[in-house]
Design an enzyme around this catalytic site. Structure first.
Site, PDB file in Angstrom:
ATOM      1  CG  ASP A  44     -21.886  53.436  58.794  1.00 18.09           C
ATOM      2  OD1 ASP A  44     -22.822  53.879  59.477  1.00 18.09           O
ATOM      3  OD2 ASP A  44     -21.926  52.346  58.181  1.00 18.09           O
TER       4      ASP A  44
ATOM      5  CE  LYS B 214     -28.822  48.931  61.809  1.00 18.46           C
ATOM      6  NZ  LYS B 214     -28.026  48.973  60.589  1.00 18.46           N
TER       7      LYS B 214
ATOM      8  CD1 TRP C 294     -23.148  46.767  59.454  1.00 14.11           C
ATOM      9  CD2 TRP C 294     -23.930  47.013  57.367  1.00 14.11           C
ATOM     10  NE1 TRP C 294     -24.397  46.185  59.382  1.00 14.11           N
ATOM     11  CE2 TRP C 294     -24.890  46.324  58.124  1.00 14.11           C
ATOM     12  CE3 TRP C 294     -24.201  47.284  56.014  1.00 14.11           C
ATOM     13  CZ2 TRP C 294     -26.112  45.900  57.588  1.00 14.11           C
ATOM     14  CZ3 TRP C 294     -25.404  46.863  55.474  1.00 14.11           C
ATOM     15  CH2 TRP C 294     -26.350  46.177  56.262  1.00 14.11           C
TER      16      TRP C 294
HETATM   17  C1  PLP Z   1     -27.491  48.756  59.433  1.00 11.95           C
HETATM   18  C2  PLP Z   1     -26.204  49.369  59.057  1.00 11.95           C
HETATM   19  C3  PLP Z   1     -25.941  49.837  57.767  1.00 11.95           C
HETATM   20  C4  PLP Z   1     -26.951  49.684  56.639  1.00 11.95           C
HETATM   21  O1  PLP Z   1     -27.934  50.647  56.777  1.00 11.95           O
HETATM   22  P1  PLP Z   1     -29.093  50.797  55.687  1.00 11.95           P
HETATM   23  O2  PLP Z   1     -29.759  52.056  56.157  1.00 11.95           O
HETATM   24  O3  PLP Z   1     -29.951  49.587  55.769  1.00 11.95           O
HETATM   25  O4  PLP Z   1     -28.456  50.941  54.351  1.00 11.95           O
HETATM   26  C5  PLP Z   1     -24.729  50.424  57.508  1.00 11.95           C
HETATM   27  N1  PLP Z   1     -23.797  50.550  58.472  1.00 11.95           N
HETATM   28  C6  PLP Z   1     -23.998  50.106  59.725  1.00 11.95           C
HETATM   29  C7  PLP Z   1     -22.934  50.283  60.752  1.00 11.95           C
HETATM   30  C8  PLP Z   1     -25.208  49.509  60.067  1.00 11.95           C
HETATM   31  O5  PLP Z   1     -25.416  49.065  61.305  1.00 11.95           O
END
Ligand code: PLP
Length: 359
Positions: free
Chosen positions: A171, A195, A101
């Site tokens: 993020d 998540k 990511w």
């Molecule tokens: C799952 C995830 C993403 C992607 O998220 P989406 O909402 O599907 O775009 C980005 N960064 C991390 C750390 C993730 O675990």
């Protein structure tokens, strides 16, 4: 009977929240309709989204120098919006690359033609650790990190220091609200809700208001943080039902004792599972111990054949989501905020039995 859900995302939600949502699904608190059917401009919905926004900032311990948004497009759209809004052409977007990511985040800056710089990377060891030093470029627009690496199973245990005047952006998709953190060290925090804090469909974004002074002009409306802030996340129709469920999860977090309680609970879950990895010569953790994630625990068995067998037997025992991401293989247990301790206990008990039977 509910199964033990180790999915990486969308992931397990608190049972109390699901039951509360179910209770109000047909007739939301006597309004005579479901939240799914409400106008997002109605007084009922206004309260739902306003309460969710304030709960989010309250739980994070942030004041009114921050603003909380619920957007669409997932964390992946933030990969684009951040350089678009906050990296001017004469500056350089800085990233620490901790895999998958984090890599996608800087690639998006590259795609839209921004100058970018990898301040540190752990690619040399297959992203199994968090870099401890980094080197910013000249003229940094910001530093971007990924606080928990969902696929690799590493997690930042510190907030990186940045020179004064350099915004810190994170993020936090996969460890958001899993423990107390100095959120006020960050200028922008974002993630997909699916998540740790809700269902898929809504993206949380928490912005320090002072960051907006650095925004590039001429942003397309849907990708313009200023427009989203001015319209309280309702420039267009928001993901109304997902935001409602997030609000219920936030209430649950507060009722259970906030982030201190989450930390205690998550620490306990992580300890049980890492104890097995450390004490066994059958299972092997893949990450350096000091950078281990409390949320995603990747591990290997002695052979791929045994891994297949393990995954199939866990399914038969009512445990799902234990296959590692297809890009790295092996096994992975995602043990997010809402996963009950009893699920981790069920898994570790089975791990003991499986090791004994297959040595
Ligand atoms: C799952 C995830 C993403 C992607 O998220 P989406 O909402 O599907 O775009 C980005 N960064 C991390 C750390 C993730 O675990």
């Amino acid at each position: 009977m509910r199964i033990h859900n180790f999915n990486a995302g969308p992931a397990v939600l608190p049972e109390e929240v699901l039951l509360e949502v179910q209770k109000n699904l047909f007739d939301y608190k006597g309004a005579g309709l479901s939240v799914m059917e409400m106008s997002h401009r109605s007084a009922e919905y206004e309260k739902i989204i306003t309460d969710a926004r304030s709960a989010l900032l309250r739980i994070m311990g942030l004041g009114d120098d921050y603003v909380a948004l619920f957007l669409q497009g997932g964390a992946s759209t933030q990969f684009l919006m951040i350089p678009l809004n906050f990296c001017p052409d004469d500056k350089v977007a800085n990233y620490i690359d901790t895999g998958t990511w984090a890599t996608k985040a800087w690639k998006e800056a590259k795609k839209i033609g921004k100058k970018y710089h990898i301040a540190a990377t752990s690619e040399d060891k297959a992203f199994t650790y968090i870099p401890k030093t980094w080197q910013l470029s000249e003229n940094p627009a910001y530093l971007h990190i990924t606080t928990n690496n969902t696929i690799r199973g590493t997690e930042w245990k510190i907030n990186p220091d940045v020179p004064a005047g350099v915004p810190l952006i994170a993020d936090m998709s996969s460890n958001f609200l899993s423990r107390p953190l100095d959120f006020n060290k960050y200028d922008l925090i974002y993630g997909g809700a699916q998540k740790n804090i809700g269902p898929a469909g809504a993206t949380f974004v928490v912005i320090k208001k002072s960051l907006m002074e650095r925004q590039n002009p001429g942003m397309p409306s849907m990708l313009d943080y200023k427009i989203q802030i001015e319209n309280d996340s309702m420039f267009n129709t928001p993901p109304a039902f997902a935001i409602y469920v997030i609000g219920e999860v936030l209430k649950w977090i507060e009722e259970k004792g906030g982030l201190e309680a989450r930390e205690e609970y998550n620490r306990q879950k992580a300890r049980i599972i890492y104890d097995i990895l450390d004490s066994s010569d059958f299972y092997r953790g893949t990450v350096v111990p000091e950078d281990r994630s409390w949320m995603n625990v990747p591990f290997r068995l002695p052979s791929e054949e045994l891994e297949k067998k393990f995954i199939s037997e866990t399914k038969a025992k009512g445990m799902i989501g234990l296959k590692g991401h297809r890009s790295v293989g092996g096994c992975r247990a995602s043990i997010y905020n809402s996963l009950p301790l009893r699920s981790v206990e069920a898994l570790t008990q089975f791990m003991h039995e499986f090791a004994k039977a297959n040595k």
